[in-house]
Design a protein around this motif. Structure first.
Motif, PDB file in Angstrom:
ATOM      1  N   SER A  45       0.835  -1.200   0.000  1.00 47.71           N
ATOM      2  CA  SER A  45       0.000   0.000   0.000  1.00 47.71           C
ATOM      3  C   SER A  45       0.877   1.259   0.000  1.00 47.71           C
ATOM      4  CB  SER A  45      -1.042  -0.056   1.118  1.00 47.71           C
ATOM      5  OG  SER A  45      -0.633   0.632   2.224  1.00 47.71           O
ATOM      6  N   THR A  46       2.030   1.192   0.614  1.00 51.51           N
ATOM      7  CA  THR A  46       2.974   2.314   0.519  1.00 51.51           C
ATOM      8  C   THR A  46       3.382   2.522  -0.939  1.00 51.51           C
ATOM      9  OG1 THR A  46       3.813   1.844   2.735  1.00 51.51           O
ATOM     10  CG2 THR A  46       5.207   3.213   1.300  1.00 51.51           C
ATOM     11  N   LEU A  47       3.672   1.424  -1.617  1.00 53.81           N
ATOM     12  CA  LEU A  47       4.075   1.485  -3.025  1.00 53.81           C
ATOM     13  C   LEU A  47       3.019   2.189  -3.877  1.00 53.81           C
ATOM     14  CD1 LEU A  47       5.642   0.568  -5.594  1.00 53.81           C
ATOM     15  CD2 LEU A  47       4.437  -1.599  -5.417  1.00 53.81           C
ATOM     16  N   ILE A  48       1.771   1.755  -3.751  1.00 55.38           N
ATOM     17  CA  ILE A  48       0.745   2.304  -4.634  1.00 55.38           C
ATOM     18  C   ILE A  48       0.435   3.763  -4.274  1.00 55.38           C
ATOM     19  CG2 ILE A  48      -1.409   1.622  -3.452  1.00 55.38           C
ATOM     20  CD1 ILE A  48      -2.232   0.442  -6.282  1.00 55.38           C
ATOM     21  N   ARG A  49       0.528   4.090  -2.988  1.00 54.87           N
ATOM     22  CA  ARG A  49       0.249   5.468  -2.569  1.00 54.87           C
ATOM     23  C   ARG A  49       1.374   6.426  -2.946  1.00 54.87           C
ATOM     24  NH1 ARG A  49      -3.482   6.369   1.376  1.00 54.87           N
ATOM     25  NH2 ARG A  49      -2.076   7.712   2.532  1.00 54.87           N
ATOM     26  N   CYS A  50       2.560   5.865  -3.169  1.00 53.89           N
ATOM     27  CA  CYS A  50       3.674   6.710  -3.620  1.00 53.89           C
ATOM     28  C   CYS A  50       3.538   7.095  -5.098  1.00 53.89           C
ATOM     29  CB  CYS A  50       5.014   6.004  -3.409  1.00 53.89           C
ATOM     30  SG  CYS A  50       5.659   6.154  -1.723  1.00 53.89           S
ATOM     31  N   ILE A  51       2.786   6.292  -5.867  1.00 52.40           N
ATOM     32  CA  ILE A  51       2.733   6.544  -7.311  1.00 52.40           C
ATOM     33  C   ILE A  51       1.990   7.842  -7.628  1.00 52.40           C
ATOM     34  CG2 ILE A  51       1.899   5.668  -9.542  1.00 52.40           C
ATOM     35  CD1 ILE A  51       2.505   2.855  -8.449  1.00 52.40           C
ATOM     36  N   ASN A  52       0.907   8.128  -6.898  1.00 45.76           N
ATOM     37  CA  ASN A  52       0.249   9.428  -7.118  1.00 45.76           C
ATOM     38  C   ASN A  52       0.635  10.438  -6.037  1.00 45.76           C
ATOM     39  OD1 ASN A  52      -1.133   8.324  -5.033  1.00 45.76           O
ATOM     40  ND2 ASN A  52      -3.098   8.182  -6.075  1.00 45.76           N
ATOM     41  N   LEU A  53       1.658  10.100  -5.318  1.00 48.46           N
ATOM     42  CA  LEU A  53       2.200  10.958  -4.269  1.00 48.46           C
ATOM     43  C   LEU A  53       1.199  11.299  -3.164  1.00 48.46           C
ATOM     44  CD1 LEU A  53       4.475  11.161  -6.443  1.00 48.46           C
ATOM     45  CD2 LEU A  53       5.027  13.346  -5.414  1.00 48.46           C
ATOM     46  N   LEU A  54       0.241  10.360  -2.936  1.00 45.32           N
ATOM     47  CA  LEU A  54      -0.572  10.448  -1.730  1.00 45.32           C
ATOM     48  C   LEU A  54       0.379  10.329  -0.547  1.00 45.32           C
ATOM     49  CD1 LEU A  54      -3.739   8.196  -2.185  1.00 45.32           C
ATOM     50  CD2 LEU A  54      -3.654  10.656  -1.781  1.00 45.32           C
ATOM     51  N   GLU A  55       1.450   9.580  -0.796  1.00 42.36           N
ATOM     52  CA  GLU A  55       2.540   9.437   0.171  1.00 42.36           C
ATOM     53  C   GLU A  55       3.794   9.964  -0.513  1.00 42.36           C
ATOM     54  OE1 GLU A  55       2.714   8.807   3.687  1.00 42.36           O
ATOM     55  OE2 GLU A  55       1.466   7.077   3.144  1.00 42.36           O
ATOM     56  N   ARG A  56       4.524  10.846   0.177  1.00 32.38           N
ATOM     57  CA  ARG A  56       5.777  11.386  -0.381  1.00 32.38           C
ATOM     58  C   ARG A  56       6.909  10.396  -0.212  1.00 32.38           C
ATOM     59  NH1 ARG A  56       7.603  15.216  -3.919  1.00 32.38           N
ATOM     60  NH2 ARG A  56       5.775  16.510  -4.114  1.00 32.38           N
ATOM     61  N   PRO A  57       7.527   9.933  -1.298  1.00 36.89           N
ATOM     62  CA  PRO A  57       8.668   9.039  -1.129  1.00 36.89           C
ATOM     63  C   PRO A  57       9.809   9.751  -0.394  1.00 36.89           C
ATOM     64  CG  PRO A  57       8.005   9.157  -3.442  1.00 36.89           C
ATOM     65  CD  PRO A  57       7.228  10.200  -2.710  1.00 36.89           C
TER      66      PRO A  57
END
Ligand code: ADP
Ligand code: ADP
Length: 232
Positions: A45-57
């Motif tokens: 879920s971290t991976l997928i949320r990083c793709i639209n930058l819902l989560e900042r890598p």
């Protein structure tokens, strides 16, 4: 279409730091259905949320449709995000809005004019088979119908990419199959690139072209589904 380069995500800091992604690399081609499978806590879920930058890598780069999203400012990122639709395990619908208005929501945000909005929402209702339910509220729908609304809403801005975050995990097996069939139809009809994460092998084997196995924040194996998981 999607390229993740040396993607890293660390939650917290110092003694409490958790490394969720550790230098992950992944490429998803245009028009394919790509599945990422792994156990709970693997980093899906971290991976997928990083793709639209819902989560900042924390580090690395996210490229979607030839643009490096991690390099963009707020406004540019907002525009690029319209190219990326997302659906969720628990649907994330607005409970006080009808099916019609849930689907119309992103179009209103984008300032779409009313004639175009109406025809787009009607087209989407028909695509997901909910024409007869447009005036209902989410609480009046089955789980499968709710996810159809989620899919229609995600497609409202004509995205190039659809991200599916455990999109069938809350559904029974029969409903899961009908949603997977819809995703496959949409992929074929619209040429949409789909990246999904799941912990269910069945989902991977039903619709994915390629699969990657994620473990402790890194990809440990990937390839065509039939090669990675020999079918029984
Ligand atoms: P999965 O989706 O595969 O279950 P996650 O991406 O949710 O994996 O989690 C990967 C790791 O990151 C786990 O160790 C999890 O505990 C941790 N983690 C996830 N989200 C957070 C958060 N918001 N804060 C701290 N740690 C988190
Ligand atoms: P406007 O919002 O521009 O006045 P309309 O008069 O077309 O547009 O619609 C007003 C409201 O009626 C919409 O926000 C929606 O809630 C509802 N509505 C319109 N068309 C439909 C439909 N086909 N199914 C369900 N509700 C609809």
């Amino acid at each position: 279409m999607i390229e993740l380069k040396n993607l890293t995500k660390v939650y917290g800091s110092k003694s409490r730091a958790t490394t969720a992604l550790s230098g992950l690399n992944l490429t998803v081609d245009k028009g394919e259905i790509f599945g990422v499978i792994g156990h709970s806590g693997a980093g899906k879920s971290t991976l997928i949320r990083c793709i639209n930058l819902l989560e900042r890598p924390t580090g690395g780069e996210v490229w979607v449709g030839g643009r490096n999203l991690t390099s963009l400012g707020k406004r540019e990122l907002q525009l690029e995000r319209r190219r990326i639709g997302m659906i969720f395990q628990h649907f994330n619908l607005l409970s006080s809005a009808t099916v019609y208005d849930n689907i119309a929501f992103p179009l209103r945000l984008a300032g779409t004019d009313r004639t175009k909005l109406k025809s787009k929402v009607e087209e989407l209702l028909s695509l997901v088979g909910l024409e007869a339910h447009s005036g209902k509220y989410p609480s009046q729908l089955s789980g499968g119908q709710k996810q159809r609304v989620g899919i229609a809403r995600a497609l409202a801005s004509d995205p190039d990419v659809l991200l599916c975050d455990e999109a069938t995990s809350a559904l029974d097996p029969q409903t899961t199959d009908s949603i997977l069939k819809l995703l496959l139809d949409i992929n074929r009809k619209l040429g949409l690139t789909i990246l999904l994460i799941t912990h269910e092998m069945h989902v991977i084997q039903s619709i994915c072209d390629r699969v990657a196995v994620i473990h402790e924040g890194g990809i440990v194996e990937q390839g065509p589904v039939a090669e990675v998981f020999l079918k029984p």
